[in-house]
Motif scaffolding. Structure first.
Motif, mmCIF file in Angstrom:
data_model
loop_
_atom_site.group_PDB
_atom_site.id
_atom_site.type_symbol
_atom_site.label_atom_id
_atom_site.label_comp_id
_atom_site.label_asym_id
_atom_site.label_seq_id
_atom_site.Cartn_x
_atom_site.Cartn_y
_atom_site.Cartn_z
ATOM 1 N N ARG A 194 41.633 41.731 51.719
ATOM 2 C CA ARG A 194 41.098 42.840 50.919
ATOM 3 C C ARG A 194 42.225 43.738 50.427
ATOM 4 O O ARG A 194 42.197 44.218 49.298
ATOM 5 C CB ARG A 194 40.095 43.649 51.730
ATOM 6 N N GLN A 195 43.239 43.956 51.262
ATOM 7 C CA GLN A 195 44.385 44.773 50.849
ATOM 8 C C GLN A 195 45.085 44.128 49.653
ATOM 9 O O GLN A 195 45.491 44.810 48.721
ATOM 10 C CB GLN A 195 45.351 44.939 52.025
ATOM 11 N N ARG A 196 45.192 42.794 49.665
ATOM 12 C CA ARG A 196 45.811 42.080 48.546
ATOM 13 C C ARG A 196 44.985 42.266 47.269
ATOM 14 O O ARG A 196 45.527 42.540 46.199
ATOM 15 C CB ARG A 196 45.951 40.591 48.869
ATOM 16 N N VAL A 197 43.659 42.150 47.386
ATOM 17 C CA VAL A 197 42.777 42.298 46.221
ATOM 18 C C VAL A 197 42.849 43.718 45.667
ATOM 19 O O VAL A 197 42.939 43.925 44.453
ATOM 20 C CB VAL A 197 41.320 41.915 46.586
ATOM 21 N N LEU A 198 42.837 44.709 46.552
ATOM 22 C CA LEU A 198 42.919 46.101 46.101
ATOM 23 C C LEU A 198 44.268 46.397 45.453
ATOM 24 O O LEU A 198 44.342 47.143 44.472
ATOM 25 C CB LEU A 198 42.658 47.055 47.273
ATOM 26 N N GLU A 209 46.028 44.248 43.784
ATOM 27 C CA GLU A 209 45.946 43.662 42.439
ATOM 28 C C GLU A 209 45.184 44.574 41.486
ATOM 29 O O GLU A 209 45.547 44.716 40.330
ATOM 30 C CB GLU A 209 45.263 42.296 42.489
ATOM 31 N N ASN A 210 44.120 45.205 41.975
ATOM 32 C CA ASN A 210 43.369 46.149 41.144
ATOM 33 C C ASN A 210 44.267 47.288 40.679
ATOM 34 O O ASN A 210 44.250 47.672 39.508
ATOM 35 C CB ASN A 210 42.179 46.729 41.914
ATOM 36 N N ILE A 211 45.053 47.830 41.600
ATOM 37 C CA ILE A 211 45.944 48.938 41.259
ATOM 38 C C ILE A 211 47.043 48.469 40.311
ATOM 39 O O ILE A 211 47.376 49.158 39.343
ATOM 40 C CB ILE A 211 46.530 49.562 42.539
ATOM 41 N N ASP A 240 39.575 55.897 43.257
ATOM 42 C CA ASP A 240 38.672 55.079 44.075
ATOM 43 C C ASP A 240 39.416 53.945 44.768
ATOM 44 O O ASP A 240 39.177 53.660 45.944
ATOM 45 C CB ASP A 240 37.550 54.494 43.222
ATOM 46 N N GLN A 241 40.306 53.305 44.040
ATOM 47 C CA GLN A 241 41.059 52.191 44.617
ATOM 48 C C GLN A 241 41.958 52.669 45.756
ATOM 49 O O GLN A 241 42.064 52.010 46.793
ATOM 50 C CB GLN A 241 41.885 51.479 43.544
ATOM 51 N N MET A 242 42.599 53.827 45.585
ATOM 52 C CA MET A 242 43.472 54.340 46.635
ATOM 53 C C MET A 242 42.661 54.764 47.866
ATOM 54 O O MET A 242 43.117 54.599 48.999
ATOM 55 C CB MET A 242 44.313 55.507 46.121
ATOM 56 N N LEU A 243 41.450 55.294 47.659
ATOM 57 C CA LEU A 243 40.584 55.608 48.798
ATOM 58 C C LEU A 243 40.191 54.344 49.548
ATOM 59 O O LEU A 243 40.155 54.317 50.786
ATOM 60 C CB LEU A 243 39.332 56.350 48.328
ATOM 61 N N ASN A 299 40.698 50.856 54.145
ATOM 62 C CA ASN A 299 40.971 49.503 54.615
ATOM 63 C C ASN A 299 42.117 49.514 55.629
ATOM 64 O O ASN A 299 42.056 48.825 56.644
ATOM 65 C CB ASN A 299 41.310 48.594 53.423
ATOM 66 N N GLN A 300 43.141 50.317 55.363
ATOM 67 C CA GLN A 300 44.282 50.405 56.275
ATOM 68 C C GLN A 300 43.847 50.985 57.628
ATOM 69 O O GLN A 300 44.247 50.485 58.679
ATOM 70 C CB GLN A 300 45.362 51.276 55.651
ATOM 71 N N MET A 301 43.012 52.018 57.617
ATOM 72 C CA MET A 301 42.529 52.611 58.870
ATOM 73 C C MET A 301 41.636 51.633 59.632
ATOM 74 O O MET A 301 41.731 51.527 60.862
ATOM 75 C CB MET A 301 41.789 53.910 58.589
ATOM 76 N N ASP A 302 40.770 50.911 58.919
ATOM 77 C CA ASP A 302 39.906 49.924 59.572
ATOM 78 C C ASP A 302 40.728 48.801 60.185
ATOM 79 O O ASP A 302 40.437 48.324 61.284
ATOM 80 C CB ASP A 302 38.893 49.361 58.588
ATOM 81 N N TYR A 303 41.774 48.356 59.476
ATOM 82 C CA TYR A 303 42.647 47.301 59.996
ATOM 83 C C TYR A 303 43.337 47.780 61.272
ATOM 84 O O TYR A 303 43.426 47.043 62.254
ATOM 85 C CB TYR A 303 43.685 46.892 58.945
ATOM 86 N N ALA A 304 43.812 49.024 61.278
ATOM 87 C CA ALA A 304 44.471 49.571 62.460
ATOM 88 C C ALA A 304 43.495 49.628 63.642
ATOM 89 O O ALA A 304 43.874 49.335 64.786
ATOM 90 C CB ALA A 304 45.040 50.952 62.164
ATOM 91 N N ALA A 305 42.247 49.992 63.380
ATOM 92 C CA ALA A 305 41.244 50.051 64.446
ATOM 93 C C ALA A 305 40.968 48.665 65.013
ATOM 94 O O ALA A 305 40.891 48.488 66.240
ATOM 95 C CB ALA A 305 39.958 50.678 63.923
ATOM 96 N N VAL A 306 40.821 47.669 64.139
ATOM 97 C CA VAL A 306 40.549 46.303 64.601
ATOM 98 C C VAL A 306 41.750 45.762 65.375
ATOM 99 O O VAL A 306 41.592 45.123 66.419
ATOM 100 C CB VAL A 306 40.191 45.380 63.416
ATOM 101 N N THR A 307 42.949 46.045 64.908
ATOM 102 C CA THR A 307 44.154 45.597 65.598
ATOM 103 C C THR A 307 44.242 46.210 66.991
ATOM 104 O O THR A 307 44.586 45.539 67.964
ATOM 105 C CB THR A 307 45.412 45.966 64.782
ATOM 106 N N SER A 308 43.911 47.496 67.090
ATOM 107 C CA SER A 308 43.916 48.177 68.385
ATOM 108 C C SER A 308 42.877 47.560 69.325
ATOM 109 O O SER A 308 43.167 47.317 70.502
ATOM 110 C CB SER A 308 43.642 49.664 68.182
ATOM 111 N N LEU A 309 41.674 47.298 68.811
ATOM 112 C CA LEU A 309 40.642 46.658 69.631
ATOM 113 C C LEU A 309 41.084 45.279 70.116
ATOM 114 O O LEU A 309 40.854 44.902 71.270
ATOM 115 C CB LEU A 309 39.342 46.514 68.843
ATOM 116 N N TYR A 310 41.736 44.531 69.245
ATOM 117 C CA TYR A 310 42.196 43.189 69.595
ATOM 118 C C TYR A 310 43.230 43.255 70.718
ATOM 119 O O TYR A 310 43.131 42.537 71.712
ATOM 120 C CB TYR A 310 42.768 42.494 68.361
ATOM 121 N N SER A 311 44.211 44.130 70.558
ATOM 122 C CA SER A 311 45.269 44.206 71.568
ATOM 123 C C SER A 311 44.721 44.739 72.895
ATOM 124 O O SER A 311 45.109 44.275 73.966
ATOM 125 C CB SER A 311 46.446 45.039 71.076
#
Length: 136
Positions: free
Chosen positions: A22-26, A28-30, A103-106, A111-123
């Motif tokens: 999703r970060q890659r797609v966003l 590209e939008n920017i 909107d794209q930057m939001l 997405n960055q905050m959600d990724y950090a949360a998932v990474t923290s849960l995984y570790s």
């Protein structure tokens, strides 16, 4: 069964991979914010059942688009951005571009905050499992 085969870890890995894509797609939008007639894209989030398995077999789907006249037309999709009659919810500029940078930057930030949360849960999940088997 290895630790990597556990459904919760598999679901977290799938979610991390989805956030990376999703970060890659966003991005590209920017990057295409000044490209005439460009429409921003986004990914459909993965769905999980109670066991942690992906529903629908994968990472979500992107809408099919026709990039050249030689390709088959996508069924049910509007022929052009102008023909969607405002269903997309995007504002268009005079050049036909529908990228709203704010909107794209939001979305990128969320997405960055959600990724950090998932990474923290995984570790933390890995650490708890290692502690439970006496290796942590």
């Amino acid at each position: 069964m290895s630790m990597n085969d556990l459904p919760i870890l598999s679901a977290l890995r799938t979610k991390m991979q989805w956030h990376q894509e999703r970060q890659r797609v966003l991005a590209e939008n920017i990057a295409n914010s000044d490209t005439p007639s460009f429409r921003p894209r986004d990914l459909v989030g993965p769905k999980f059942d109670r066991a942690g398995s992906t529903i629908g077999g994968g990472m979500g789907t992107l809408a099919m688009t026709q990039t050249t006249a030689a390709h088959m037309a996508a069924s049910g999709a509007p022929d052009t951005f102008d023909n969607d009659r405002g269903k997309s919810g995007f504002q268009t500029r005079p050049a036909g571009n529908a990228v709203n940078l704010e909107d794209q930057m939001l979305k990128v930030s969320a997405n960055q905050m959600d990724y950090a949360a998932v990474t923290s849960l995984y570790s933390k999940s890995l650490h708890l499992l290692k502690t439970a088997i006496g290796k942590g």
